[in-house]
Design a protein around this motif. Sequence first.
Motif, PDB file in Angstrom:
ATOM      1  N   GLN A 106       0.979  -1.348   0.144  1.00 39.02           N
ATOM      2  CA  GLN A 106       0.001   0.235  -0.063  1.00 39.02           C
ATOM      3  C   GLN A 106       0.926   1.215   0.038  1.00 39.02           C
ATOM      4  O   GLN A 106       1.830   1.159   0.659  1.00 39.02           O
ATOM      5  CB  GLN A 106      -0.847   0.112   1.119  1.00 39.02           C
ATOM      6  N   LYS A 107       0.540   2.275  -0.741  1.00 41.71           N
ATOM      7  CA  LYS A 107       1.345   3.472  -0.768  1.00 41.71           C
ATOM      8  C   LYS A 107       0.588   4.349   0.154  1.00 41.71           C
ATOM      9  O   LYS A 107      -0.351   4.426   0.501  1.00 41.71           O
ATOM     10  CB  LYS A 107       1.260   4.117  -2.137  1.00 41.71           C
ATOM     11  N   ARG A 108       1.742   5.251   0.495  1.00 44.88           N
ATOM     12  CA  ARG A 108       1.179   6.475   1.653  1.00 44.88           C
ATOM     13  C   ARG A 108       1.907   7.627   1.129  1.00 44.88           C
ATOM     14  O   ARG A 108       3.221   7.576   0.760  1.00 44.88           O
ATOM     15  CB  ARG A 108       1.400   5.956   2.957  1.00 44.88           C
ATOM     16  N   PRO A 109       1.342   8.713   1.197  1.00 44.91           N
ATOM     17  CA  PRO A 109       2.064  10.015   1.245  1.00 44.91           C
ATOM     18  C   PRO A 109       3.048  10.391   2.170  1.00 44.91           C
ATOM     19  O   PRO A 109       2.797   9.915   3.364  1.00 44.91           O
ATOM     20  CB  PRO A 109       0.985  11.060   1.005  1.00 44.91           C
ATOM     21  N   VAL A 110       4.158  10.892   1.736  1.00 41.62           N
ATOM     22  CA  VAL A 110       5.019  11.367   2.901  1.00 41.62           C
ATOM     23  C   VAL A 110       5.773  12.740   2.534  1.00 41.62           C
ATOM     24  O   VAL A 110       5.603  13.269   1.261  1.00 41.62           O
ATOM     25  CB  VAL A 110       6.408  10.424   2.738  1.00 41.62           C
ATOM     26  N   THR A 111       6.083  13.643   3.404  1.00 43.01           N
ATOM     27  CA  THR A 111       6.443  14.861   3.213  1.00 43.01           C
ATOM     28  C   THR A 111       7.840  14.809   3.268  1.00 43.01           C
ATOM     29  O   THR A 111       8.554  14.291   4.227  1.00 43.01           O
ATOM     30  CB  THR A 111       5.804  15.670   4.197  1.00 43.01           C
ATOM     31  N   VAL A 112       8.621  15.090   2.136  1.00 42.27           N
ATOM     32  CA  VAL A 112       9.988  15.219   2.222  1.00 42.27           C
ATOM     33  C   VAL A 112      10.317  16.570   1.529  1.00 42.27           C
ATOM     34  O   VAL A 112       9.953  16.928   0.465  1.00 42.27           O
ATOM     35  CB  VAL A 112      10.625  14.048   1.143  1.00 42.27           C
ATOM     36  N   LEU A 113      11.272  17.166   2.103  1.00 43.92           N
ATOM     37  CA  LEU A 113      11.702  18.522   1.652  1.00 43.92           C
ATOM     38  C   LEU A 113      12.991  18.695   0.684  1.00 43.92           C
ATOM     39  O   LEU A 113      13.997  17.846   1.521  1.00 43.92           O
ATOM     40  CB  LEU A 113      12.011  19.617   3.060  1.00 43.92           C
ATOM     41  N   LEU A 114      13.036  18.723  -0.236  1.00 44.30           N
ATOM     42  CA  LEU A 114      14.210  18.630  -1.299  1.00 44.30           C
ATOM     43  C   LEU A 114      14.327  20.152  -1.731  1.00 44.30           C
ATOM     44  O   LEU A 114      13.400  20.945  -2.035  1.00 44.30           O
ATOM     45  CB  LEU A 114      13.925  17.706  -2.268  1.00 44.30           C
ATOM     46  N   ASP A 115      15.563  20.299  -2.410  1.00 38.78           N
ATOM     47  CA  ASP A 115      15.971  21.312  -3.042  1.00 38.78           C
ATOM     48  C   ASP A 115      14.910  21.296  -4.544  1.00 38.78           C
ATOM     49  O   ASP A 115      15.088  20.321  -5.333  1.00 38.78           O
ATOM     50  CB  ASP A 115      17.383  21.359  -3.613  1.00 38.78           C
ATOM     51  N   GLU A 116      14.217  22.734  -4.493  1.00 38.32           N
ATOM     52  CA  GLU A 116      13.449  22.773  -5.554  1.00 38.32           C
ATOM     53  C   GLU A 116      13.925  22.726  -7.083  1.00 38.32           C
ATOM     54  O   GLU A 116      13.442  21.998  -8.064  1.00 38.32           O
ATOM     55  CB  GLU A 116      12.582  24.142  -5.284  1.00 38.32           C
ATOM     56  N   ASP A 117      15.037  22.962  -7.132  1.00 34.75           N
ATOM     57  CA  ASP A 117      15.925  23.116  -8.525  1.00 34.75           C
ATOM     58  C   ASP A 117      16.317  21.661  -8.801  1.00 34.75           C
ATOM     59  O   ASP A 117      16.251  21.069  -9.831  1.00 34.75           O
ATOM     60  CB  ASP A 117      17.168  23.918  -8.555  1.00 34.75           C
TER      61      ASP A 117
ATOM     62  N   ARG B   5      15.004  19.526 -11.844  1.00 37.61           N
ATOM     63  CA  ARG B   5      15.932  18.746 -12.976  1.00 37.61           C
ATOM     64  C   ARG B   5      15.542  17.235 -12.932  1.00 37.61           C
ATOM     65  O   ARG B   5      15.786  16.740 -13.921  1.00 37.61           O
ATOM     66  CB  ARG B   5      17.484  18.946 -12.369  1.00 37.61           C
ATOM     67  N   ALA B   6      15.367  16.710 -11.691  1.00 39.22           N
ATOM     68  CA  ALA B   6      15.185  15.234 -11.914  1.00 39.22           C
ATOM     69  C   ALA B   6      13.628  14.871 -12.432  1.00 39.22           C
ATOM     70  O   ALA B   6      13.869  13.921 -13.112  1.00 39.22           O
ATOM     71  CB  ALA B   6      15.041  14.753 -10.165  1.00 39.22           C
ATOM     72  N   GLU B   7      12.911  15.739 -12.434  1.00 40.35           N
ATOM     73  CA  GLU B   7      11.583  15.358 -13.058  1.00 40.35           C
ATOM     74  C   GLU B   7      11.769  15.386 -14.488  1.00 40.35           C
ATOM     75  O   GLU B   7      11.112  14.933 -15.179  1.00 40.35           O
ATOM     76  CB  GLU B   7      10.441  16.464 -12.413  1.00 40.35           C
ATOM     77  N   SER B   8      12.784  16.181 -14.993  1.00 37.98           N
ATOM     78  CA  SER B   8      12.983  16.470 -16.333  1.00 37.98           C
ATOM     79  C   SER B   8      13.708  15.311 -16.990  1.00 37.98           C
ATOM     80  O   SER B   8      13.745  14.772 -18.194  1.00 37.98           O
ATOM     81  CB  SER B   8      13.630  17.465 -16.877  1.00 37.98           C
TER      82      SER B   8
END
Length: 84
Positions: free
Chosen positions: A10-21, A25-28
């Motif tokens: 089962q998946k669950r949402p988690v809050t992780v703070l990461l560098d926006e840039d 870049r990773a999403e691209s």
Amino acid sequence: MDGIQDRPAQKRPVTVLLDEDLVRRAESLTGNLSDRVEKLLTDYVTQEERDRDERDRRLDAVIATWNEFDAIHGSFADQYLDDL
């Protein structure tokens, strides 16, 4: 599977703070960042568990060796018991 997830979890949402840039870049570079992060986390956890198990095996071997030595030769502390 990958060693950690032998069944669909089962998946669950988690809050992780990461560098926006960095996230942008990773999403691209990947079509599904969540899947990629999960895969990397799975690999990390699997390796850490293997490392822990290997350390435990080594420690068990050292303990067994010392116990065998002690059974054959006695304890190093035995030589000082007469002085007490």
